[in-house]
Design an enzyme around this catalytic site. Structure first.
Site, mmCIF file in Angstrom:
data_model
loop_
_atom_site.group_PDB
_atom_site.id
_atom_site.type_symbol
_atom_site.label_atom_id
_atom_site.label_comp_id
_atom_site.label_asym_id
_atom_site.label_seq_id
_atom_site.Cartn_x
_atom_site.Cartn_y
_atom_site.Cartn_z
ATOM 1 N N GLY A 1 3.434 7.607 -3.579
ATOM 2 C CA GLY A 1 3.156 8.004 -2.214
ATOM 3 C C GLY A 1 2.153 7.064 -1.575
ATOM 4 O O GLY A 1 2.117 5.863 -1.884
ATOM 5 N N CYS A 2 1.315 7.601 -0.718
ATOM 6 C CA CYS A 2 0.338 6.811 0.021
ATOM 7 C C CYS A 2 -0.518 5.956 -0.906
ATOM 8 O O CYS A 2 -1.185 6.475 -1.795
ATOM 9 C CB CYS A 2 -0.554 7.757 0.820
ATOM 10 S SG CYS A 2 -2.003 6.975 1.533
ATOM 11 N N PHE A 3 -0.513 4.637 -0.671
ATOM 12 C CA PHE A 3 -1.286 3.792 -1.601
ATOM 13 C C PHE A 3 -2.790 3.891 -1.374
ATOM 14 O O PHE A 3 -3.563 3.510 -2.246
ATOM 15 C CB PHE A 3 -0.806 2.343 -1.617
ATOM 16 C CG PHE A 3 -0.640 1.642 -0.301
ATOM 17 C CD1 PHE A 3 -1.316 2.009 0.848
ATOM 18 C CD2 PHE A 3 0.237 0.553 -0.219
ATOM 19 C CE1 PHE A 3 -1.154 1.329 2.046
ATOM 20 C CE2 PHE A 3 0.406 -0.137 0.981
ATOM 21 C CZ PHE A 3 -0.288 0.259 2.114
#
Length: 205
Positions: free
Chosen positions: A42-44
């Protein structure tokens, strides 16, 4: 010249041996080279923040991998036209942490039953994945997956284990975002429900 007595010879030999041992101990031992691992979850911003907190991790770099376009931009990746995943490259010290334990910690940072994205971030670029650089990493990843499945509270792991392609670093403004934009990051994370979902998936807290 008087001959040297046997006890004196033994003493000389012991002193000489002790000197050799001390010299050996004083010789610096080369440290094992650092290793790297690449994950998507997901969101890095969140992956970078959480994996930096693992003891033995030296650095974490946000970026993109798995796609067909060289040097992709954030706008290209988020358009879902390049095939890239938002990813992190984790550099770690194998003298302090091994790849297997790094995987153990990775699983607890993602919802491995969701392949449509992660948490509030939807789309192919937000899917979780493990990218392996060689057969040894693949073998360890498969073993880790089997162990993680036993710990899930519900569902089945559907995270792919993929061969690593080129890793392209993200733009500078993404790096260490949780630190440089702490207020925005914390609001985003809470609003996205990441931690609440992880507690449900893994039974933490």
């Amino acid at each position: 010249m008087k001959p040297v007595s046997a006890p004196l010879l033994r003493l000389i030999a012991l002193v000489f041996a002790a000197g050799l041992a001390a010299a050996a101990l004083a010789t610096p031992v080369a440290a094992a080279p650092l290793q790297t691992a690449v994950f998507s979850g997901g969101c890095f911003w969140c992956m970078e923040h959480d994996m930096k907190a693992i003891p033995g991790v030296v650095s974490v770099q946000s970026g993109y991998t798995g796609g067909a376009v060289d040097h992709p931009s954030y706008e290209q990746v988020s358009s879902e036209t390049t095939g890239h995943y938002e990813s992190v490259k984790v550099t770690f010290d194998p003298a302090r942490i091994d790849y297997g334990f790094l995987l153990y910690r990775y699983w607890k940072l993602v919802d491995p039953t969701d392949n449509g994205g992660q948490f509030c971030d939807r789309g192919p670029s937000y899917r979780p994945a493990i990218f392996v650089a060689n057969d040894r990493q693949r073998k360890v990843a498969l073993q880790s997956e089997a162990e993680a499945q036993k710990q899930l509270k519900h569902g089945r792991i559907i995270v792919p284990i993929l061969p690593l392609k080129a890793f392209w670093p993200a733009e500078d403004y993404h790096r260490d975002y949780a630190h440089t934009h702490a207020l925005e990051y914390n609001l985003y994370r809470a609003g996205c429900g990441r931690d609440a979902t992880l507690r449900k998936v893994w039974g933490q807290g």
